[in-house]
Design a protein around this motif. Structure first.
Motif, short mmCIF file in Angstrom:
data_model
loop_
_atom_site.label_atom_id
_atom_site.label_comp_id
_atom_site.label_asym_id
_atom_site.label_seq_id
_atom_site.Cartn_x
_atom_site.Cartn_y
_atom_site.Cartn_z
N HIS A 125 0.86 -1.20 0.00
CA HIS A 125 0.00 0.00 0.00
C HIS A 125 0.88 1.23 0.00
O HIS A 125 1.78 1.35 0.83
N ASP A 149 6.76 1.94 5.55
CA ASP A 149 5.53 1.19 5.82
C ASP A 149 4.63 1.20 4.58
O ASP A 149 4.13 2.25 4.20
N GLY A 150 4.45 0.04 3.99
CA GLY A 150 3.54 -0.08 2.85
C GLY A 150 4.20 0.12 1.50
O GLY A 150 4.01 -0.66 0.59
N GLU A 198 -4.96 1.34 3.11
CA GLU A 198 -4.67 0.32 4.13
C GLU A 198 -4.75 0.94 5.51
O GLU A 198 -5.24 0.33 6.45
N GLU A 199 -4.25 2.16 5.65
CA GLU A 199 -4.07 2.75 6.99
C GLU A 199 -5.37 3.25 7.62
O GLU A 199 -5.47 3.35 8.84
N HIS A 226 7.00 -6.63 4.25
CA HIS A 226 6.65 -5.48 5.08
C HIS A 226 7.74 -5.27 6.12
O HIS A 226 8.41 -6.22 6.49
N HIS A 247 -2.64 -6.73 8.49
CA HIS A 247 -2.12 -6.25 7.21
C HIS A 247 -3.11 -6.65 6.12
O HIS A 247 -3.94 -7.54 6.32
ZN LIG Z 1 1.65 -1.20 6.31
#
Ligand SMILES: [Zn+2]
Length: 413
Positions: free
Chosen positions: A77, A88-89, A121-122, A188, A356
């Motif tokens: 993501h 992150d992502g 995603e977040e 990840h 996730h």
């Molecule tokens: Zn993530």
């Protein structure tokens, strides 16, 4: 074009320059910065002969057709939390870009390869995580609640999505994207301290924890702190305090990675001159095995009943939230471990605390596995989030090996 893991690190830095500021990454989903990041991603994949489509939930799919329609998915993501980290992502996405480049350069693959950039995603803007993956994976059952959500400025979720071309009422049509999916792979950052404490760059994620969250309400009797003898008190906090200590014993007796947390106790009347009448306690219990998770809850309930009797108080339980453990595919876990061993010689199997997109995909029945790369100081969702560049490069290599092994497995099936 051979795999060039150093290019992934360079591109992640480029993305940070393009979509971050002095506070960190600002690629919040359904914003202009997110759109800019997606345009940049498209430019990175141009010229590889991929078909780009956007599904009904706003997830982006880049497809490299193979001899078979059965597809190996590589995902991540590109959205971030506000003032988030640089990895992150988007590490997942950019590592997948590098792997797809390598595969595309070798000609038509035996199976179809699809890179997916999951939408939101977040859940940073509207408080609903895993939007795109839950829509595609069939677990979005809260569209009525989603319709009522708005952001901090009062913009309604359906309006904001519509401005980005997504009709909330049709979002679950994204499910058809998974019909041809034979496997899903995701790299990840760990977002925790385990790999760093073991001195290991990479680990295999065996699944995501099952969780039981409860409110434990203790009821005693308020009484004057000066005039009530110690043996005549009915102190609600005493029950909560005993349970907060006892969960350590319970977690260690259940074992195998069990974790229990008493995250808060709110007392009333909550004044220095009164025995506590009610203590409202929050309890979070997690385990990778359903039976052990159930056992852990049962032990906590038994202990609570015992403490209530000892303290002559009452106790009630209310479930706040629960989710079953989600175990990733055993064959893919083995392949992921082999891939890591080939690249760094040592591996470790660990569960993921955070949920996730991979958990949603796995829950929908598509064989899934994740790789974790070490996070420095276990930090994420902050500009302090970091991983050594050499570890990032190793993680791209491991994902590449895993993709090759998975393609062979799917092609042979
Ligand atoms: Zn993530």
């Amino acid at each position: 074009m051979p795999l060039d893991p150093g290019r992934t690190v360079t591109e992640l830095r480029e993305l940070r320059e393009l979509t971050g500021d002095e506070n960190g990454a600002e690629r919040v989903a359904w914003t202009d910065t997110w759109t800019r990041a997606k345009g940049w991603l498209e430019s990175k994949l141009a010229g590889l002969g991929l078909d780009k489509t956007v599904d009904a939930a706003g997830n982006e799919w880049y497809t490299l057709r193979g001899d078979s329609d059965r597809a190996v998915l590589l995902g991540g993501h590109i959205d971030s939390v506000p003032s988030g980290g640089w990895l992150d992502g988007c590490l997942n996405v950019m590592a997948a870009v590098e792997v797809v480049r390598r595969i595309a350069a070798e000609g038509r693959p035996p199976v179809t390869i699809r890179l997916v950039n999951w939408a939101d995603e977040e859940g940073a803007r509207f408080g609903r995580s895993l939007f795109g993956s839950s829509a595609a994976c069939g677990s979005m059952t809260d569209q009525d609640e989603l319709r009522r959500l708005s952001d901090a400025e009062g913009n309604a979720l359906p309006d904001v999505l519509a401005a980005h071309g997504v009709d909330l009422d049709r979002a679950t049509e994204a499910q058809r994207e998974l019909e041809s999916a034979a496997a899903y792979l995701e790299l990840h950052i760990e977002q925790g301290p385990v790999l760093e404490s073991m001195g290991l760059p990479l680990g295999v994620v065996i699944g995501t924890y099952g969780v039981e969250r409860h409110r434990v309400i203790w009821r005693g009797q308020a009484a004057h702190a000066g005039s009530t003898p110690m043996d005549q008190r009915r102190d609600a906090l005493a029950g909560a305090a005993k349970l907060a200590i006892q969960i350590r014993e319970i977690a260690s007796s259940v074992g195998e990675g069990a974790v229990c947390t008493s995250g808060n106790v709110v007392c009333s009347p909550g004044i220095v001159t009164s025995v506590v009448e009610t203590a409202d306690q929050l309890l979070d219990q997690r385990h990778m095995e359903r039976e052990r998770l159930a056992r852990m809850l049962e032990l906590a309930r038994e202990a609570a009943d015992r403490f209530a009797a000892e303290e002559r108080i009452d106790v009630d339980w209310e479930r706040i939230w629960a989710i079953e453990p989600i175990l990733f595919d055993e064959r893919l876990v083995d392949l992921a471990e082999d891939s890591i061993l080939e690249v760094v010689g040592e591996s470790h199997r660990l569960p993921s605390g955070p949920l996730h997109d991979a958990a949603e995909v796995s829950r929908s029945g598509v064989p899934t596995v994740m790789l974790f790369v070490q996070s420095l100081r276990g930090l994420s969702h902050t500009k302090l989030e970091d991983t050594k560049p050499e570890h990032l490069e190793l993680s791209v290599q491991a994902l590449d090996r895993l993709a090759t092994k998975t393609i062979d497995l799917v092609a042979a099936a």
